[in-house]
Design a protein around this motif. Sequence first.
Motif, short mmCIF file in Angstrom:
data_model
loop_
_atom_site.label_atom_id
_atom_site.label_comp_id
_atom_site.label_asym_id
_atom_site.label_seq_id
_atom_site.Cartn_x
_atom_site.Cartn_y
_atom_site.Cartn_z
N LEU A 105 14.57 1.79 -1.09
CA LEU A 105 14.42 2.07 -2.51
C LEU A 105 13.92 3.50 -2.70
CD1 LEU A 105 12.86 -1.29 -3.73
CD2 LEU A 105 15.23 -0.51 -3.97
N PRO A 106 14.43 4.23 -3.69
CA PRO A 106 14.15 5.67 -3.79
C PRO A 106 12.71 6.02 -4.11
CG PRO A 106 15.38 4.89 -5.71
CD PRO A 106 15.37 3.76 -4.73
N ALA A 151 10.12 5.74 5.53
CA ALA A 151 10.56 5.50 6.90
C ALA A 151 10.06 4.16 7.41
CB ALA A 151 10.08 6.64 7.80
N SER A 152 8.88 3.75 6.99
CA SER A 152 8.32 2.45 7.32
C SER A 152 7.33 2.09 6.23
CB SER A 152 7.61 2.47 8.69
OG SER A 152 6.45 3.27 8.65
N LEU A 153 6.82 0.88 6.26
CA LEU A 153 5.84 0.48 5.25
C LEU A 153 4.60 1.34 5.29
CD1 LEU A 153 6.07 -3.42 5.31
CD2 LEU A 153 6.82 -1.88 3.49
N SER A 154 4.24 1.80 6.49
CA SER A 154 3.04 2.63 6.62
C SER A 154 3.25 4.05 6.11
CB SER A 154 2.58 2.69 8.08
OG SER A 154 3.59 3.25 8.90
N PHE A 155 4.48 4.40 5.77
CA PHE A 155 4.79 5.72 5.20
C PHE A 155 5.54 5.55 3.88
CE2 PHE A 155 4.23 6.67 9.69
CZ PHE A 155 3.42 7.79 9.63
N SER A 156 5.08 4.63 3.05
CA SER A 156 5.76 4.37 1.78
C SER A 156 4.72 4.09 0.70
CB SER A 156 6.70 3.16 1.91
OG SER A 156 5.96 1.99 2.16
N TYR A 157 5.15 4.27 -0.56
CA TYR A 157 4.27 3.94 -1.68
C TYR A 157 4.01 2.44 -1.75
CZ TYR A 157 4.66 8.63 -3.66
OH TYR A 157 4.59 9.98 -3.87
N PHE A 158 4.99 1.65 -1.34
CA PHE A 158 4.79 0.21 -1.36
C PHE A 158 3.71 -0.21 -0.38
CE2 PHE A 158 6.06 -4.18 -0.11
CZ PHE A 158 5.89 -4.78 -1.35
N GLY A 159 3.70 0.37 0.80
CA GLY A 159 2.65 0.09 1.76
C GLY A 159 1.29 0.54 1.26
N MET A 160 1.25 1.71 0.62
CA MET A 160 0.00 2.20 0.04
C MET A 160 -0.50 1.25 -1.04
SD MET A 160 -0.70 5.86 -1.81
CE MET A 160 0.29 6.70 -0.58
N PHE A 161 0.44 0.75 -1.85
CA PHE A 161 0.10 -0.22 -2.89
C PHE A 161 -0.51 -1.49 -2.28
CE2 PHE A 161 1.89 -4.14 -4.74
CZ PHE A 161 1.21 -4.18 -5.94
N LEU A 162 0.07 -2.00 -1.21
CA LEU A 162 -0.46 -3.20 -0.55
C LEU A 162 -1.88 -2.98 -0.05
CD1 LEU A 162 2.65 -4.37 1.52
CD2 LEU A 162 1.79 -5.33 -0.62
N VAL A 163 -2.14 -1.82 0.53
CA VAL A 163 -3.47 -1.54 1.07
C VAL A 163 -4.48 -1.40 -0.07
CG1 VAL A 163 -4.84 0.05 2.47
CG2 VAL A 163 -2.48 -0.47 3.11
N PHE A 164 -4.11 -0.72 -1.13
CA PHE A 164 -5.01 -0.58 -2.27
C PHE A 164 -5.38 -1.96 -2.84
CE2 PHE A 164 -3.82 4.00 -3.22
CZ PHE A 164 -5.11 4.46 -3.12
N VAL A 165 -4.40 -2.83 -3.02
CA VAL A 165 -4.67 -4.15 -3.56
C VAL A 165 -5.59 -4.93 -2.63
CG1 VAL A 165 -3.65 -6.36 -4.19
CG2 VAL A 165 -2.54 -4.24 -4.90
N TYR A 166 -5.34 -4.86 -1.33
CA TYR A 166 -6.19 -5.57 -0.37
C TYR A 166 -7.62 -5.06 -0.41
CZ TYR A 166 -8.44 -6.50 4.08
OH TYR A 166 -9.36 -6.84 5.04
N ILE A 167 -7.80 -3.75 -0.47
CA ILE A 167 -9.13 -3.17 -0.40
C ILE A 167 -9.95 -3.49 -1.65
CG2 ILE A 167 -10.41 -0.99 -0.31
CD1 ILE A 167 -9.29 -1.71 2.35
N TRP A 168 -9.31 -3.41 -2.83
CA TRP A 168 -10.07 -3.55 -4.08
C TRP A 168 -10.03 -4.95 -4.67
CZ3 TRP A 168 -12.32 0.38 -2.75
CH2 TRP A 168 -11.79 1.66 -2.64
N LEU A 169 -9.28 -5.88 -4.09
CA LEU A 169 -9.14 -7.22 -4.68
C LEU A 169 -10.47 -7.94 -4.88
CD1 LEU A 169 -7.08 -9.26 -5.71
CD2 LEU A 169 -6.92 -10.18 -3.39
N PRO A 170 -11.44 -7.88 -3.95
CA PRO A 170 -12.72 -8.57 -4.21
C PRO A 170 -13.42 -8.10 -5.48
CG PRO A 170 -12.55 -7.98 -1.90
CD PRO A 170 -11.40 -7.32 -2.59
N TYR A 171 -13.24 -6.82 -5.84
CA TYR A 171 -13.90 -6.30 -7.03
C TYR A 171 -13.25 -6.82 -8.31
CZ TYR A 171 -15.84 -3.06 -3.62
OH TYR A 171 -16.47 -2.52 -2.54
N MET A 172 -12.08 -7.41 -8.21
CA MET A 172 -11.44 -8.05 -9.34
C MET A 172 -11.77 -9.54 -9.38
SD MET A 172 -9.46 -7.78 -12.05
CE MET A 172 -8.44 -6.31 -11.97
N ILE A 173 -11.85 -10.17 -8.22
CA ILE A 173 -12.09 -11.62 -8.18
C ILE A 173 -13.47 -11.97 -8.73
CG2 ILE A 173 -12.37 -13.60 -6.64
CD1 ILE A 173 -10.29 -12.35 -4.80
#
Length: 300
Positions: free
Chosen positions: A159-160, A165-187
Amino acid sequence: MRRAMNYLYTHPNATLALLLLIPMAWLVIFYLGSLSAMVVQSFYTLDDFTGRVLPIFSTFSYQELFSPGNFDIVVRTLGMATVVTLASAVIAFPLAYFMARFASKRTKGLLFLGVMLPLWSSYLVRVYAWKLILANEGMIAWGAAQLGLTGVLEWILSLPVIGGASLSFSYFGMFLVFVYIWLPYMILPINAALERVPKSLTEASADLGGRPSYTFRKVILPLAFPGIVAGSIFTFSLTLGDYIIPSIIGDSARFIGSAVLLYQGTAGNLPLAAAFTVVPIVIMGAYLLLARRLGAFDAL
């Protein structure tokens, strides 16, 4: 000494002022003072010839913020903070609702432990662990291969906007890490808001013929909304100023935090770095005013 103690005993306001003197002095000098100095430096001038920062009033740094490259950084950061906040709310609400309404005391304690446990480990360790998980040789790629979903993963990476090149070098991978890191502060704020919803209100809605979906939309969700806004304060602001995750996960595209680090360190452009730092301060100031009107502070 006794006279002083008697005076403080008979004058509670003086006692309160004395107790708050040191923390308020710390807040004013080291916090508000540093913010004020940063705002002032954002109006300084950078000498292009010598590279020195001159205390000459100028709005050139703020004009540079609206250049195409710098404005893209602001828009990119705002976009990521927004989608991370929305995704965190969608993921956090069902878990917080289960913890508040259906979980037993033992189960609730275990769930709270599971939510808080990642916060006990190092932030950097968790981010680097996710970099390995998202790599082409990581667990997600291996799991996709075992399930025959390699084509789906490759389609996501093609997707453009969010791919790479991989999930670790993509905005989608960055999005996943951000959600994982900050999710407790939302729960946690959502759970606190749901805990305050009296069961008598939902029972009254049911007695009056309200279906569960109607009760959820008209009773539970409006009362829990301040908790969602309170959680969004954490997820939005933390994503807005983070520079570690964009430096480790994703491509070389800059975010506000990484731009401040670059201009303050490598480039030595302190006025532009300070101007970039003013952007999230202004955004969060407006956001906090809106959150206060929505009653979010009551859920903190």
